[in-house]
Design an enzyme around this catalytic site. Structure first.
Site, PDB file in Angstrom:
ATOM      1  N   SER A 171       0.736  -1.101   0.121  1.00 52.40           N
ATOM      2  CA  SER A 171       0.074   0.006  -0.227  1.00 52.40           C
ATOM      3  C   SER A 171       1.009   1.428  -0.197  1.00 52.40           C
ATOM      4  CB  SER A 171      -0.967  -0.007   1.138  1.00 52.40           C
ATOM      5  OG  SER A 171      -1.992   0.930   1.303  1.00 52.40           O
ATOM      6  N   ASP A 225      -8.018  -3.479  -7.147  1.00 49.77           N
ATOM      7  CA  ASP A 225      -7.599  -2.698  -6.022  1.00 49.77           C
ATOM      8  C   ASP A 225      -7.718  -1.018  -6.492  1.00 49.77           C
ATOM      9  OD1 ASP A 225      -6.100  -1.259  -4.035  1.00 49.77           O
ATOM     10  OD2 ASP A 225      -4.505  -2.918  -3.987  1.00 49.77           O
ATOM     11  N   HIS A 285      -7.340  -4.697  -2.045  1.00 47.70           N
ATOM     12  CA  HIS A 285      -6.396  -3.917  -1.546  1.00 47.70           C
ATOM     13  C   HIS A 285      -5.738  -5.093  -0.283  1.00 47.70           C
ATOM     14  CE1 HIS A 285      -3.483  -0.926  -0.901  1.00 47.70           C
ATOM     15  NE2 HIS A 285      -3.849  -0.639   0.170  1.00 47.70           N
TER      16      HIS A 285
END
Ligand SMILES: *[C@@H]1O[C@H](CO)[C@@H](O)[C@H](O)[C@H]1NC(C)=O
Ligand SMILES: *[C@@H]1O[C@H](CO)[C@@H](O)[C@H](O)[C@H]1NC(C)=O
Ligand SMILES: *[C@@H]1O[C@H](CO)[C@@H](O)[C@H](O)[C@H]1NC(C)=O
Length: 304
Positions: A171, A225, A285
């Protein structure tokens, strides 16, 4: 330049269509797949409080049970960082004596949902190459900890010169890891490996080209995502190539044939071609071979 949420949403509407599939994908081997899964566990470990707020010598553990192979290895934290800078860059530097690696891991932000809706993207000159611009937030997250990490890293490498340097993150942590790898490769660590899971875009085309030309880049995306779709191409940001595009559904075991290797700083056959970034797409994600951010602690704002 300054961009806000409105820019994101209005510009996003223009890019939601996939182009014809015309690039031939390279196959991923089962050996590569096991590497991808293994380093994802190190990225997962960066979310666990016991690792990023640790003591030197601590063996890496994951309270969420999502780094079993790392827990089996002979590891120890050399240095950890959190809560010390304005960007709250968090993570750890660790030794892995089983896999002969020095691992630098950056934690993703707890507030990635906030990041998506509120952040403004600014460029800065990272002074890595001519005409190169990096996203300011990610670049400062790295430079805020760079000096302290660099000193410990140099000492650690001096003691273990045969170990690989592996830089990982998931991330927003993958965005920081990407820029850290680019910088460190030019400062004495040319073959540092990068495993970037669910990274946002961090670079303009010149910087992306510079990083792409460096060896050992492994950048992963997963179906739709939303995070790797930001900042938008319309804002001038592109990705490091190649993209290892994971096509299997959320929570499913990933096999080698589920991963497409896609070239180019913009490739519509991968994550970029799956539409406008949507807040409803967050399940993708969290799943990078496993629940990568499973260690996010209680009492933190956005456990999505
Ligand atoms: C970070 O600092 C805040 C404010 O001082 C504190 O409440 C929090 O517990 C700290 N977090 C960590 C991981 O040390
Ligand atoms: C670590 O080593 C690199 C490469 O030799 C050097 O550029 C850097 O200044 C060193 N960092 C520190 C803090 O000594
Ligand atoms: C995936 O796992 C998460 C966490 O265990 C769960 O909340 C979610 O519903 C699962 N999603 C699917 C599609 O099975």
């Amino acid at each position: 330049m300054r961009f806000s949420l409105l820019t994101v949403l209005s510009a996003g509407a223009a890019i939601g269509h996939a182009l014809p599939r015309n690039l031939k994908a390279r196959e991923v081997s089962t050996d590569e797949l096991s590497q991808f899964k293994f380093w994802a566990q190190y990225a997962a470990a960066s979310y666990c409080n016991e690792n990023y707020a640790s003591k030197p010598g601590h063996k890496i553990t994951c309270s969420a049970g999502n780094c079993p192979q790392v827990e089996q290895a002979d590891t120890s934290i050399v240095y950890d960082f959190s809560n010390t800078t304005s960007t709250d860059t968090a993570g750890y530097l660790a030794l892995d004596n089983t896999n002969n690696a020095i691992v630098l891991a950056f934690r993703g932000s707890y507030s990635v949902r906030n990041w998506i809706s509120d952040v403004e993207f600014f460029y800065t000159d990272p002074k890595l190459c001519d005409g190169c611009s990096a996203e300011l937030g990610f670049w400062s997250s790295w430079t805020n900890v760079r000096d302290s990490i660099s000193g410990v890293l140099n000492d650690t490498v001096a003691q273990h010169s045969d170990y690989d340097l592996v830089i990982v993150g998931h991330s927003l942590g993958a965005g920081v890891a990407t820029l850290a790898a680019a910088d460190l490769r030019g400062k004495g660590y040319p073959s540092a490996k990068l495993y970037a899971y669910a990274s946002p875009r961090v670079a303009n085309p010149a910087l992306a080209k510079y990083i792409t030309a460096q060896p050992n880049n492994y950048r992963f995306t997963h179906i739709n995502d939303p995070v790797p779709k930001l900042p938008l191409i319309a804002m001038g940001y592109v990705h490091v190539s190649p993209e290892y595009y994971i096509t299997s559904p959320n929570n499913a075991t990933v096999s080698a044939s589920d991963i497409k290797v896609l070239e180019g700083d913009i490739n519509w056959n991968g994550n970029t071609g799956t539409g406008v970034p949507g807040l409803g797409d967050f399940p993708a994600h969290h799943w990078y071979f496993e629940e990568t951010d499973g260690c996010k602690g209680p009492g933190l704002p956005f456990r999505v």
